[in-house]
Design a protein around this motif. Sequence first.
Motif, PDB file in Angstrom:
ATOM      1  N   ILE A   1       0.843  -1.201   0.000  1.00 11.66           N
ATOM      2  CA  ILE A   1       0.000   0.000   0.000  1.00 11.66           C
ATOM      3  C   ILE A   1       0.878   1.252   0.000  1.00 11.66           C
ATOM      4  CG2 ILE A   1      -1.630   1.350   1.386  1.00 11.66           C
ATOM      5  CD1 ILE A   1      -2.708  -1.453   2.373  1.00 11.66           C
ATOM      6  N   ILE A   2       1.850   1.287   0.891  1.00 13.84           N
ATOM      7  CA  ILE A   2       2.707   2.467   1.026  1.00 13.84           C
ATOM      8  C   ILE A   2       3.532   2.683  -0.242  1.00 13.84           C
ATOM      9  CG2 ILE A   2       4.599   3.487   2.349  1.00 13.84           C
ATOM     10  CD1 ILE A   2       3.483   1.742   4.757  1.00 13.84           C
ATOM     11  N   GLU A   3       4.047   1.592  -0.803  1.00 14.04           N
ATOM     12  CA  GLU A   3       4.865   1.707  -2.022  1.00 14.04           C
ATOM     13  C   GLU A   3       4.051   2.120  -3.240  1.00 14.04           C
ATOM     14  OE1 GLU A   3       6.849  -2.114  -1.917  1.00 14.04           O
ATOM     15  OE2 GLU A   3       8.570  -1.246  -0.855  1.00 14.04           O
ATOM     16  N   SER A   4       2.722   2.093  -3.139  1.00 16.63           N
ATOM     17  CA  SER A   4       1.884   2.549  -4.249  1.00 16.63           C
ATOM     18  C   SER A   4       1.838   4.081  -4.337  1.00 16.63           C
ATOM     19  CB  SER A   4       0.462   1.990  -4.111  1.00 16.63           C
ATOM     20  OG  SER A   4      -0.252   2.631  -3.071  1.00 16.63           O
ATOM     21  N   PHE A   5       2.428   4.757  -3.363  1.00 19.21           N
ATOM     22  CA  PHE A   5       2.516   6.219  -3.389  1.00 19.21           C
ATOM     23  C   PHE A   5       3.861   6.587  -4.012  1.00 19.21           C
ATOM     24  CE2 PHE A   5      -0.602   5.472  -0.103  1.00 19.21           C
ATOM     25  CZ  PHE A   5      -1.520   6.497  -0.271  1.00 19.21           C
ATOM     26  N   PRO A   6       3.886   6.994  -5.275  1.00 18.41           N
ATOM     27  CA  PRO A   6       5.157   7.259  -5.959  1.00 18.41           C
ATOM     28  C   PRO A   6       5.935   8.430  -5.370  1.00 18.41           C
ATOM     29  CG  PRO A   6       3.308   7.960  -7.316  1.00 18.41           C
ATOM     30  CD  PRO A   6       2.731   7.230  -6.134  1.00 18.41           C
ATOM     31  N   GLU A   7       5.256   9.313  -4.632  1.00 17.51           N
ATOM     32  CA  GLU A   7       5.938  10.472  -4.054  1.00 17.51           C
ATOM     33  C   GLU A   7       6.741  10.130  -2.809  1.00 17.51           C
ATOM     34  OE1 GLU A   7       2.595   9.682  -4.221  1.00 17.51           O
ATOM     35  OE2 GLU A   7       1.538  11.457  -3.506  1.00 17.51           O
ATOM     36  N   LEU A   8       6.615   8.891  -2.306  1.00 15.49           N
ATOM     37  CA  LEU A   8       7.336   8.470  -1.110  1.00 15.49           C
ATOM     38  C   LEU A   8       8.583   7.672  -1.471  1.00 15.49           C
ATOM     39  CD1 LEU A   8       4.388   7.381   1.219  1.00 15.49           C
ATOM     40  CD2 LEU A   8       5.567   9.584   1.105  1.00 15.49           C
ATOM     41  N   THR A   9       9.654   7.890  -0.712  1.00 13.69           N
ATOM     42  CA  THR A   9      10.933   7.209  -0.911  1.00 13.69           C
ATOM     43  C   THR A   9      11.200   6.293   0.274  1.00 13.69           C
ATOM     44  OG1 THR A   9      11.764   9.159  -2.065  1.00 13.69           O
ATOM     45  CG2 THR A   9      13.405   7.572  -1.298  1.00 13.69           C
ATOM     46  N   ARG A  10      11.478   5.042  -0.033  1.00 11.53           N
ATOM     47  CA  ARG A  10      11.730   4.056   1.020  1.00 11.53           C
ATOM     48  C   ARG A  10      13.116   4.233   1.612  1.00 11.53           C
ATOM     49  NH1 ARG A  10      10.603  -2.395   0.955  1.00 11.53           N
ATOM     50  NH2 ARG A  10      11.944  -2.938   2.727  1.00 11.53           N
ATOM     51  N   LYS A  11      13.191   4.139   2.939  1.00 13.21           N
ATOM     52  CA  LYS A  11      14.464   4.192   3.674  1.00 13.21           C
ATOM     53  C   LYS A  11      14.467   3.046   4.682  1.00 13.21           C
ATOM     54  CE  LYS A  11      15.510   8.383   2.069  1.00 13.21           C
ATOM     55  NZ  LYS A  11      16.598   8.732   1.247  1.00 13.21           N
ATOM     56  N   ASP A  12      15.302   2.025   4.456  1.00 11.94           N
ATOM     57  CA  ASP A  12      15.415   0.923   5.409  1.00 11.94           C
ATOM     58  C   ASP A  12      16.202   1.390   6.621  1.00 11.94           C
ATOM     59  OD1 ASP A  12      14.018  -0.811   3.738  1.00 11.94           O
ATOM     60  OD2 ASP A  12      15.832  -1.504   2.730  1.00 11.94           O
ATOM     61  N   VAL A  13      15.698   1.049   7.811  1.00  8.24           N
ATOM     62  CA  VAL A  13      16.366   1.421   9.059  1.00  8.24           C
ATOM     63  C   VAL A  13      16.634   0.156   9.875  1.00  8.24           C
ATOM     64  CG1 VAL A  13      15.517   3.795   9.119  1.00  8.24           C
ATOM     65  CG2 VAL A  13      14.145   1.998  10.149  1.00  8.24           C
ATOM     66  N   SER A  14      17.060   0.310  11.093  1.00  5.42           N
ATOM     67  CA  SER A  14      17.468  -0.817  11.938  1.00  5.42           C
ATOM     68  C   SER A  14      16.307  -1.764  12.272  1.00  5.42           C
ATOM     69  CB  SER A  14      18.089  -0.292  13.228  1.00  5.42           C
ATOM     70  OG  SER A  14      17.123   0.441  13.954  1.00  5.42           O
ATOM     71  N   LEU A  15      16.657  -2.970  12.663  1.00  9.25           N
ATOM     72  CA  LEU A  15      15.711  -3.990  13.104  1.00  9.25           C
ATOM     73  C   LEU A  15      14.648  -4.309  12.055  1.00  9.25           C
ATOM     74  CD1 LEU A  15      15.209  -2.706  16.770  1.00  9.25           C
ATOM     75  CD2 LEU A  15      16.773  -4.494  15.985  1.00  9.25           C
ATOM     76  N   LYS A  16      15.031  -4.234  10.774  1.00  9.07           N
ATOM     77  CA  LYS A  16      14.151  -4.541   9.634  1.00  9.07           C
ATOM     78  C   LYS A  16      12.959  -3.602   9.513  1.00  9.07           C
ATOM     79  CE  LYS A  16      15.492  -9.355   9.611  1.00  9.07           C
ATOM     80  NZ  LYS A  16      15.090 -10.757   9.636  1.00  9.07           N
ATOM     81  N   ARG A  17      13.042  -2.455  10.175  1.00  9.84           N
ATOM     82  CA  ARG A  17      11.988  -1.463  10.072  1.00  9.84           C
ATOM     83  C   ARG A  17      12.217  -0.614   8.826  1.00  9.84           C
ATOM     84  NH1 ARG A  17      12.616   0.954  15.986  1.00  9.84           N
ATOM     85  NH2 ARG A  17      14.709   0.986  15.123  1.00  9.84           N
ATOM     86  N   VAL A  18      11.131   0.031   8.382  1.00  9.66           N
ATOM     87  CA  VAL A  18      11.178   0.815   7.154  1.00  9.66           C
ATOM     88  C   VAL A  18      10.532   2.174   7.398  1.00  9.66           C
ATOM     89  CG1 VAL A  18      10.523   0.869   4.715  1.00  9.66           C
ATOM     90  CG2 VAL A  18      10.975  -1.328   5.813  1.00  9.66           C
ATOM     91  N   ASN A  19      11.161   3.222   6.903  1.00  8.18           N
ATOM     92  CA  ASN A  19      10.591   4.565   6.884  1.00  8.18           C
ATOM     93  C   ASN A  19      10.299   4.930   5.439  1.00  8.18           C
ATOM     94  OD1 ASN A  19      11.049   4.754   9.631  1.00  8.18           O
ATOM     95  ND2 ASN A  19      12.787   6.121   9.457  1.00  8.18           N
ATOM     96  N   PHE A  20       9.371   5.840   5.228  1.00  9.08           N
ATOM     97  CA  PHE A  20       9.102   6.391   3.905  1.00  9.08           C
ATOM     98  C   PHE A  20       9.081   7.899   4.028  1.00  9.08           C
ATOM     99  CE2 PHE A  20       7.712   2.102   3.351  1.00  9.08           C
ATOM    100  CZ  PHE A  20       7.959   1.805   2.018  1.00  9.08           C
TER     101      PHE A  20
ATOM    102  N   LYS B   1       9.577  18.297   8.593  1.00 10.00           N
ATOM    103  CA  LYS B   1       9.333  16.858   8.596  1.00 10.00           C
ATOM    104  C   LYS B   1       9.328  16.311   7.175  1.00 10.00           C
ATOM    105  CE  LYS B   1       8.348  15.858  12.943  1.00 10.00           C
ATOM    106  NZ  LYS B   1       9.034  14.900  13.732  1.00 10.00           N
ATOM    107  N   LYS B   2       9.971  15.164   6.989  1.00  6.81           N
ATOM    108  CA  LYS B   2       9.932  14.456   5.714  1.00  6.81           C
ATOM    109  C   LYS B   2       9.384  13.047   5.885  1.00  6.81           C
ATOM    110  CE  LYS B   2      13.593  16.938   3.307  1.00  6.81           C
ATOM    111  NZ  LYS B   2      12.713  17.800   2.598  1.00  6.81           N
ATOM    112  N   ASN B   3       9.429  12.509   7.119  1.00  8.97           N
ATOM    113  CA  ASN B   3       8.944  11.158   7.403  1.00  8.97           C
ATOM    114  C   ASN B   3       7.429  11.135   7.348  1.00  8.97           C
ATOM    115  OD1 ASN B   3      10.788   9.131   7.765  1.00  8.97           O
ATOM    116  ND2 ASN B   3      11.047   9.458   9.940  1.00  8.97           N
ATOM    117  N   VAL B   4       6.874  10.372   6.407  1.00  9.20           N
ATOM    118  CA  VAL B   4       5.432  10.154   6.380  1.00  9.20           C
ATOM    119  C   VAL B   4       5.134   8.852   7.104  1.00  9.20           C
ATOM    120  CG1 VAL B   4       3.452   9.669   4.888  1.00  9.20           C
ATOM    121  CG2 VAL B   4       5.023  11.515   4.310  1.00  9.20           C
ATOM    122  N   VAL B   5       5.889   7.793   6.776  1.00 11.32           N
ATOM    123  CA  VAL B   5       5.743   6.517   7.470  1.00 11.32           C
ATOM    124  C   VAL B   5       7.005   6.309   8.292  1.00 11.32           C
ATOM    125  CG1 VAL B   5       5.463   4.021   7.219  1.00 11.32           C
ATOM    126  CG2 VAL B   5       4.295   5.586   5.642  1.00 11.32           C
ATOM    127  N   TYR B   6       6.815   5.986   9.564  1.00  6.47           N
ATOM    128  CA  TYR B   6       7.928   5.881  10.495  1.00  6.47           C
ATOM    129  C   TYR B   6       7.914   4.510  11.174  1.00  6.47           C
ATOM    130  CZ  TYR B   6      10.828   7.078  14.560  1.00  6.47           C
ATOM    131  OH  TYR B   6      11.796   7.102  15.527  1.00  6.47           O
TER     132      TYR B   6
END
Length: 156
Positions: A10-29, A38-43
């Motif tokens: 769902i989140i990756e369907s938003f082309p304006e968001l950029t994925r950023k992998d972080v620690s413990l297999k978590r993902v930010n967008f 603020k730039k983090n939409v998904v934290y």
Amino acid sequence: MLTFEQKLAIIESFPELTRKDVSLKRVNFHYEESMKDKKNVVYHLHPNGNGYVYGEFLKGYETDDKGMVNVRDFSEEELRSVIEKSIESLSAGHVDDLDQDYTVQEEHWNNMENQTLTLVNEDDMWNVYAGLNLDGTFPSYNEARSYLEEEGFTKA
């Protein structure tokens, strides 16, 4: 509850968001075109399904002290909606508070000590003045309003 993979899709369907992998297999967008600090939409979207969406300026959502909405139990429709609103809140020209009359150019705020601050919309920024002295500058009405309320002022 949606799985981690469903939420990612769902989140990756938003082309304006950029994925950023972080620690413990978590993902930010991130929303790189954000007009706010603020730039983090998904934290910290976590493989266990927990995660947060930035919602400081959104109505109708419970937020933590960082302005984040917990989306652990959100449906697909709810997740899409909060992400869309979050992106919109970080976009240029967004009206943060739809109930606020943004044609107003100046407001006066008073505190219990009978001091007055003036909130003025100038050059797409919200400036707070104590007399002729600039007290603070904010990118949105809501941020200026929050500052004034935290300082004990109410709109006159």
